[in-house]
Motif scaffolding. Structure first.
Motif, PDB file in Angstrom:
ATOM      1  N   ALA A  89      -4.384 -23.195 -60.799  1.00 14.37           N
ATOM      2  CA  ALA A  89      -5.348 -23.043 -61.894  1.00 14.37           C
ATOM      3  C   ALA A  89      -6.026 -24.397 -62.089  1.00 14.37           C
ATOM      4  O   ALA A  89      -5.355 -25.389 -62.370  1.00 14.37           O
ATOM      5  N   THR A 114      -6.973 -18.545 -64.429  1.00 15.49           N
ATOM      6  CA  THR A 114      -6.012 -17.919 -65.324  1.00 15.49           C
ATOM      7  C   THR A 114      -6.537 -17.967 -66.762  1.00 15.49           C
ATOM      8  O   THR A 114      -7.589 -18.557 -67.039  1.00 15.49           O
ATOM      9  N   VAL A 117      -6.920 -21.562 -68.245  1.00 11.09           N
ATOM     10  CA  VAL A 117      -7.467 -22.547 -67.317  1.00 11.09           C
ATOM     11  C   VAL A 117      -8.348 -23.555 -68.065  1.00 11.09           C
ATOM     12  O   VAL A 117      -9.064 -23.208 -69.004  1.00 11.09           O
ATOM     13  N   PHE A 152      -6.909 -14.449 -61.589  1.00  7.89           N
ATOM     14  CA  PHE A 152      -5.477 -14.178 -61.510  1.00  7.89           C
ATOM     15  C   PHE A 152      -5.223 -12.715 -61.184  1.00  7.89           C
ATOM     16  O   PHE A 152      -4.427 -12.392 -60.285  1.00  7.89           O
ATOM     17  N   PHE A 170       6.288 -18.934 -57.690  1.00  2.43           N
ATOM     18  CA  PHE A 170       5.616 -19.539 -58.838  1.00  2.43           C
ATOM     19  C   PHE A 170       6.626 -20.285 -59.699  1.00  2.43           C
ATOM     20  O   PHE A 170       7.793 -19.902 -59.798  1.00  2.43           O
ATOM     21  N   ASP A 172       8.151 -21.172 -62.918  1.00  2.00           N
ATOM     22  CA  ASP A 172       8.269 -20.496 -64.201  1.00  2.00           C
ATOM     23  C   ASP A 172       8.821 -21.472 -65.237  1.00  2.00           C
ATOM     24  O   ASP A 172      10.029 -21.705 -65.305  1.00  2.00           O
ATOM     25  N   GLY A 197       0.342 -22.963 -62.291  1.00  2.00           N
ATOM     26  CA  GLY A 197      -0.480 -22.574 -63.423  1.00  2.00           C
ATOM     27  C   GLY A 197      -1.222 -23.737 -64.047  1.00  2.00           C
ATOM     28  O   GLY A 197      -1.127 -24.882 -63.588  1.00  2.00           O
ATOM     29  N   PHE A 202       1.002 -20.431 -67.856  1.00  2.00           N
ATOM     30  CA  PHE A 202       0.576 -19.033 -67.750  1.00  2.00           C
ATOM     31  C   PHE A 202       0.712 -18.374 -69.121  1.00  2.00           C
ATOM     32  O   PHE A 202       1.597 -18.717 -69.909  1.00  2.00           O
ATOM     33  N   GLU A 206       0.544 -12.916 -68.196  1.00  2.00           N
ATOM     34  CA  GLU A 206       0.507 -13.295 -66.788  1.00  2.00           C
ATOM     35  C   GLU A 206       1.912 -13.515 -66.240  1.00  2.00           C
ATOM     36  O   GLU A 206       2.222 -13.100 -65.115  1.00  2.00           O
ATOM     37  N   ARG A 207       2.746 -14.164 -67.032  1.00  2.00           N
ATOM     38  CA  ARG A 207       4.130 -14.397 -66.586  1.00  2.00           C
ATOM     39  C   ARG A 207       4.855 -13.077 -66.369  1.00  2.00           C
ATOM     40  O   ARG A 207       5.537 -12.897 -65.348  1.00  2.00           O
ATOM     41  N   ALA A 228       0.572 -30.115 -64.774  1.00  2.00           N
ATOM     42  CA  ALA A 228       0.252 -29.253 -63.641  1.00  2.00           C
ATOM     43  C   ALA A 228       0.192 -30.036 -62.334  1.00  2.00           C
ATOM     44  O   ALA A 228       0.691 -29.578 -61.302  1.00  2.00           O
TER      45      ALA A 228
END
Length: 246
Positions: A89, A114, A117, A152, A170, A172, A197, A202, A206-207, A228
């Protein structure tokens, strides 16, 4: 790759490369080589195009806006293209993420828009330039492809059609802190993608969407919340060390 002629300037070029061939540099490369680095006829540099390996070259002509090079010999064979897909993202400082992904062996880089973003204004030419700059500085021969930005939802909906059996990892941040090594070890031998993300993380929707997909594998990056761009380097290092080409 071997660190051949490591003190010489390295330039990414588009034309095919072969012993004895002559190529012309573009205006920006000419300016960098002549006006910034003060190179003159008879000086050497190294050129590569991502297809034919790296070549030692000699400057044979310097004009006002044009430098001609003669290729002397191939110094390094072309490395295989990297298979690792990296999606991110976009954040405000795009150059860092692109450069680090290139250095760490991503073969395909794709911006993913996302919900949270920070930077939805993407210039593909700038992304490619950042990747080339990193490749020149770090002796990378396989420059990653830059895929068009995608949303996304479009990414996850079309993942199997576009990527086949590739597993999507991904990071988390809401998962309990745990070592990702065991999880990644189980993925050895599989084709992988990594999704990072935005700095806001996220969204919960989205998660939950990611966690409900059978081709997605979540990992934890430990007890601390990472920026990030830091998460990008940490996750790519883990993948390359555990199941990659390290």
């Amino acid at each position: 790759m071997p660190r051949t002629h490591k003190t010489l300037p390295r330039l990414y070029v588009e034309p095919p490369l072969a012993d004895g061939a002559e190529i012309a540099l573009d205006k920006d490369q000419t300016n960098h080589l002549v006006n910034v680095l003060r190179r003159t006829p008879g000086d050497n540099c190294v050129v590569f195009n991502g297809r034919d390996g790296a070549f030692l070259a000699e400057i044979v002509q310097v004009a006002k806006k044009l430098v001609s090079l003669r290729l002397i010999e191939r110094t390094t064979e072309q490395t295989p293209a990297n298979d690792l897909w990296f999606g991110f993202a976009p954040i405000k400082r795009l150059d860092y993420e692109i450069q680090k992904a290139t250095e760490m062996g991503a073969g395909m880089i794709q911006p993913v828009i996302t919900r949270h973003v920070q930077n939805a204004r993407i210039n593909p030419d700038k992304l490619k330039a950042h990747a080339i700059e990193a490749a020149q500085q770090c002796e990378v021969l396989s420059v990653p492809d830059i895929a068009p930005e995608t949303s996304f939802e479009k990414l996850v909906t079309g993942w199997t059609d576009s990527h086949g059996d590739r597993i999507l990892v991904f990071c988390d941040e809401a998962a309990a802190s745990a070592s990702p090594v065991e999880t990644l070890t189980r993925l050895k031998g599989k084709r992988l993608g990594l999704l990072i993300g935005p700095e806001g993380g996220f969204s919960e929707e989205e998660r939950e969407r990611l966690l409900g997909l059978d081709f997605v594998v979540p990992i934890s990056l430990g007890p601390r919340i990472l920026r990030a761009d830091t998460a990008t380097v940490a996750a790519l290092a883990l993948i390359q060390a555990v199941v990659g080409d390290w």
